[in-house]
Design an enzyme around this catalytic site. Structure first.
Site, PDB file in Angstrom:
ATOM      1  N   HIS A  13      25.211 -33.844  72.906  1.00  0.00           N
ATOM      2  CA  HIS A  13      24.378 -35.040  73.227  1.00  0.00           C
ATOM      3  C   HIS A  13      23.909 -34.929  74.613  1.00  0.00           C
ATOM      4  O   HIS A  13      24.756 -35.426  75.742  1.00  0.00           O
ATOM      5  CB  HIS A  13      25.369 -36.306  73.340  1.00  0.00           C
ATOM      6  CG  HIS A  13      25.349 -36.878  71.929  1.00  0.00           C
ATOM      7  ND1 HIS A  13      26.468 -36.538  71.137  1.00  0.00           N
ATOM      8  CD2 HIS A  13      24.444 -37.244  71.029  1.00  0.00           C
ATOM      9  CE1 HIS A  13      26.363 -37.157  69.796  1.00  0.00           C
ATOM     10  NE2 HIS A  13      25.045 -37.657  69.632  1.00  0.00           N
ATOM     11  N   HIS A  36      19.031 -32.671  73.273  1.00  0.00           N
ATOM     12  CA  HIS A  36      18.984 -33.258  72.048  1.00  0.00           C
ATOM     13  C   HIS A  36      18.157 -34.413  72.089  1.00  0.00           C
ATOM     14  O   HIS A  36      17.655 -34.791  71.102  1.00  0.00           O
ATOM     15  CB  HIS A  36      20.591 -33.651  71.991  1.00  0.00           C
ATOM     16  CG  HIS A  36      20.690 -34.529  70.619  1.00  0.00           C
ATOM     17  ND1 HIS A  36      20.980 -35.866  70.627  1.00  0.00           N
ATOM     18  CD2 HIS A  36      20.513 -34.308  69.351  1.00  0.00           C
ATOM     19  CE1 HIS A  36      20.908 -36.406  69.664  1.00  0.00           C
ATOM     20  NE2 HIS A  36      20.707 -35.381  68.790  1.00  0.00           N
TER      21      HIS A  36
END
Length: 136
Positions: A106, A110
């Site tokens: 994350h 991403h």
């Protein structure tokens, strides 16, 4: 606070009354998008492709989320429709991008990958899927 120009009433980012920023910081914030945009145009031309090379794109710029966001907002006409100032746009998205931590999954890469996939899925016909009309 930003000082307004007298002739147009529009805010001028060059005349900021914020004394906390140095001239060098202001120059950095006002740098043109064109330099980074040209270096990444090879990849940005593939933004409407399922095979977008997100990791190669990330290697070509320090701001993959910001540049991809601006590209998509431009291509979809949102920059023009809402008269978005590119300098303010870039500064806003670079601030968001800098808030991502360097995590294995994350992270800003991403986020850019998800943004690009959503752009592709929303703007392309997908083989194997029937068109859905508003009448169903």
């Amino acid at each position: 606070a930003v000082v307004s120009t007298q002739s147009t009433g529009k805010r001028d980012p060059k005349n900021s009354s914020c004394s906390m920023l140095t001239d060098e910081q202001k120059e950095y914030l006002l740098r043109p998008l064109s330099d980074e945009y040209e270096c990444t145009s090879e990849y940005l031309s593939l933004a409407n492709s399922w095979n977008f090379p997100i990791f190669k794109f990330n290697d070509s710029t320090e701001h993959c989320l910001s540049l991809l966001s601006f590209h998509i907002f431009s291509k979809t006409g949102l920059v023009d429709r809402f008269k978005i100032n590119p300098v303010y746009f870039r500064n806003y998205f670079e601030t968001i991008e800098s808030g991502y931590h360097n995590l294995p999954y994350h992270n800003a890469i991403h986020a850019a990958d998800v943004l690009q996939a959503c752009y592709y899925l929303c703007s392309s016909s997908i083989p194997g899927f029937n068109s859905v009309s508003g009448d169903n």
